[in-house]
Write an enzyme that holds these catalytic residues in place. Structure first.
Site, PDB file in Angstrom:
ATOM      1  N   LYS A 139      37.106  46.659 111.054  1.00  0.00           N
ATOM      2  CA  LYS A 139      38.320  45.898 111.667  1.00  0.00           C
ATOM      3  C   LYS A 139      38.135  45.969 112.999  1.00  0.00           C
ATOM      4  O   LYS A 139      37.898  46.909 113.777  1.00  0.00           O
ATOM      5  CB  LYS A 139      39.394  46.758 111.132  1.00  0.00           C
TER       6      LYS A 139
HETATM    7  C1  E4P Z   1      46.593  46.213 107.935  1.00  0.00           C
HETATM    8  O1  E4P Z   1      45.522  46.150 108.112  1.00  0.00           O
HETATM    9  C2  E4P Z   1      47.506  46.686 109.081  1.00  0.00           C
HETATM   10  O2  E4P Z   1      46.853  47.725 109.850  1.00  0.00           O
HETATM   11  C3  E4P Z   1      48.783  46.947 108.593  1.00  0.00           C
HETATM   12  O3  E4P Z   1      49.213  46.365 107.789  1.00  0.00           O
HETATM   13  C4  E4P Z   1      49.875  47.415 109.919  1.00  0.00           C
HETATM   14  O4  E4P Z   1      51.091  47.542 109.274  1.00  0.00           O
HETATM   15  P1  E4P Z   1      52.475  47.884 110.060  1.00  0.00           P
HETATM   16  O5  E4P Z   1      52.995  46.937 111.078  1.00  0.00           O
HETATM   17  O6  E4P Z   1      53.355  48.258 108.766  1.00  0.00           O
HETATM   18  O7  E4P Z   1      51.893  49.187 110.792  1.00  0.00           O
END
Ligand code: E4P
Length: 218
Positions: free
Chosen positions: A82
């Site tokens: 990521k």
């Molecule tokens: C996924 O890849 C993200 O890190 C995640 O969906 C972030 O979600 P949030 O905005 O609820 O923290």
């Protein structure tokens, strides 16, 4: 639409492994564990699920990010690195995709960022629905634009709806045609739990338990 579990809680992942196609994590969810344990947690997640497991870099500068991304990618063959939707993140995405490393471009808040992720060869791009809603915009409208652009431009990058907070996001993403969605266990639970299903089961169980008694009576 692929369904990923968003989080690093091993109990949640084991419990839901038959319903999911992979897992996404981020530095915030991993920070609930000691940093010395992050690698082993990710290894454990990779051994539980068969699909991609996203793990995010913490570096912000290109060279460090690339080194960290390469290191993370070696943890397990399921790892998807990521990277943030920043100038350095896009450059790093390009370099890792040349190496054949799967990537997930995260913290995407605009169709323009998603387009660059696709141009740089990202495997996934993650538009953040909930956080954009929180900022007073529509996460689903952004998702719609991205899915439309990717279809018109014939991009191969998969659109992964992220920062999902509720069933409206889940159903909206499916209708719009997102390739994947990642949701926390709380939202995944809402996908399969319905009060009318529970109530219907209770009625069926009660009727069935009366079945032999009522047949004797007639
Ligand atoms: C996924 O890849 C993200 O890190 C995640 O969906 C972030 O979600 P949030 O905005 O609820 O923290």
């Amino acid at each position: 639409m692929e369904i990923f579990l968003d989080g690093a809680d091993l109990d949640d992942i084991v419990r839901h492994k038959d319903l999911i196609d992979g897992v996404t994590t981020n530095p915030s969810v991993l920070s609930r564990h000691k940093s010395s344990e992050h690698r082993s947690i990710i290894e454990e997640i990779c051994s539980i699920v068969t699909g991609p497991v996203s793990m995010e870099v913490n570096s912000e500068k290109y060279a460090d990010m690339l080194e960290e991304g390469r290191r993370i990618s070696k943890i397990h063959s399921s790892i998807c690195v990521k990277l943030p939707c920043t100038f350095d993140g896009f450059r790093c995405c390009r370099a890792l995709s040349v190496d054949g490393v799967p990537t997930n471009l995260t913290l995407c808040f605009s169709a323009a960022q998603a387009m660059l992720a696709a141009k740089c060869g990202a495997t996934y791009v993650s538009p953040f629905l909930g956080r954009l809603d929180d900022a007073g915009h529509s996460g689903l409208s952004m998702l719609e634009e991205i899915v439309e652009i990717f279809s018109v431009q014939d991009y191969e990058t998969k659109v992964l709806a992220a920062s999902v907070r509720n069933l409206q996001h889940v159903i909206g993403a499916a209708i719009i045609g997102a390739d994947a969605i990642t949701m926390p266990a709380t939202v995944l639970k809402q996908c399969f739990d319905h009060p009318l299903t529970a109530a219907g089961l209770e009625i069926f169980a009660r009727d069935y338990s009366l079945c032999d008694t009522s047949q004797t009576r007639h």
